[in-house]
Design a protein around this motif. Sequence first.
Motif, PDB file in Angstrom:
ATOM      1  N   ARG A   1       0.873  -1.326   0.046  1.00 20.73           N
ATOM      2  CA  ARG A   1      -0.130   0.066  -0.112  1.00 20.73           C
ATOM      3  C   ARG A   1       0.893   1.244  -0.093  1.00 20.73           C
ATOM      4  O   ARG A   1       0.607   2.292  -0.666  1.00 20.73           O
TER       5      ARG A   1
ATOM      6  N   GLN B   1       5.825  -9.270   2.059  1.00 22.68           N
ATOM      7  CA  GLN B   1       4.834 -10.197   2.806  1.00 22.68           C
ATOM      8  C   GLN B   1       5.380 -10.604   4.033  1.00 22.68           C
ATOM      9  O   GLN B   1       4.839 -10.770   4.963  1.00 22.68           O
TER      10      GLN B   1
ATOM     11  N   ALA C   1       1.663  -4.075   4.800  1.00 22.78           N
ATOM     12  CA  ALA C   1       0.058  -3.929   4.155  1.00 22.78           C
ATOM     13  C   ALA C   1      -0.054  -3.916   2.687  1.00 22.78           C
ATOM     14  O   ALA C   1       0.674  -3.055   2.147  1.00 22.78           O
TER      15      ALA C   1
ATOM     16  N   GLU D   1      -2.077  -4.540  -0.958  1.00 21.72           N
ATOM     17  CA  GLU D   1      -3.342  -4.214  -1.741  1.00 21.72           C
ATOM     18  C   GLU D   1      -3.332  -4.697  -3.122  1.00 21.72           C
ATOM     19  O   GLU D   1      -2.232  -5.056  -3.641  1.00 21.72           O
TER      20      GLU D   1
END
Length: 320
Positions: free
Chosen positions: A107, A135, A140, A142
């Motif tokens: 994000r 990850q 975060a 998206e």
Amino acid sequence: MTQPTAFTLAVHGGAGTILRSSMSPEREAAYHAGLRRALEAGRLVLAAGGAALDAVTAAVMELEDEPLFNAGRGAVYTSAGQQEMDAAIMDGRNHAAGAVAGICGPRNPILAARAVMEQSEHVLLIGDSALAFCQAQGIAMEDAAYFFTQARWQALQETLAMRRSGTQDQDESRKHGTVGAVARDRHGHLAAATSTGGMTAKAPGRVGDSPVIGAGTWADDATCAVSATGHGEIFIRYAAAHEIASRLRHAGQSLDVAAHAVVVDLLAPQGGSGGVIAVDKDGNFALPFNCAGMYRGVVTADGVLRTAIYDEPLEDYGQV
């Protein structure tokens, strides 16, 4: 001399602005508002005695979240219709740095760059391996729908159509756009952060100056912090950000003189359209550009948010 309690934060939302003749009052107000949100996010950190590194992170995250700017949610598309984002961050205290390139998923790409700096032994990670690292760090993420904006998709179609017809694209806002922040905190430490989606219709895999330490991003407590925006290939070839710092260190130039000389006298004649934001060890700032405009803003310990887009003076929006 800047007082020990003083701080300085400068931000940019990219050079190569929308032409003044095409800028509506409503859109211009939206750009100023986006810059002010970024300034306020960083100012809150610095006013509380926080680190320059945290301030530039907070400011750039705000700009990445605003679709008007070419980073994060507002990133442009490659010629293949994909988004590939780059980001970098640097700590002036010890030259610690982290960067990512060619990614779409986090994000806030600036958090990915900071994770590389703080959670790995490396400086730059790219592509799928960078995504796997993000990850694993719990950053975060998206999906592609979050990053899609109709304006960027339309800009890609227009640019591809011009290429097919052999028409020269004169719109600087499609050629280069980036966001960035530089800061000096109350403790005299410097930091810089830069994030971008690159150039509209760029070749897949193309990486510009933003994640290249010394080209688009640089911070050194002994001299200055710099975040650049512009024709990345030229900024890389001339190590633009580091060149400014070198002129302070070795030639004894002031920040204003050094930054102007690099942007206007060195880069512009080589086709290096763009600009930089910079702050030195004493809290002085410089915001030179050599094109139609650069979305930019500054706040210091007086709490007054000042922003500008074209060649007008910074507009004073009063204390927050």
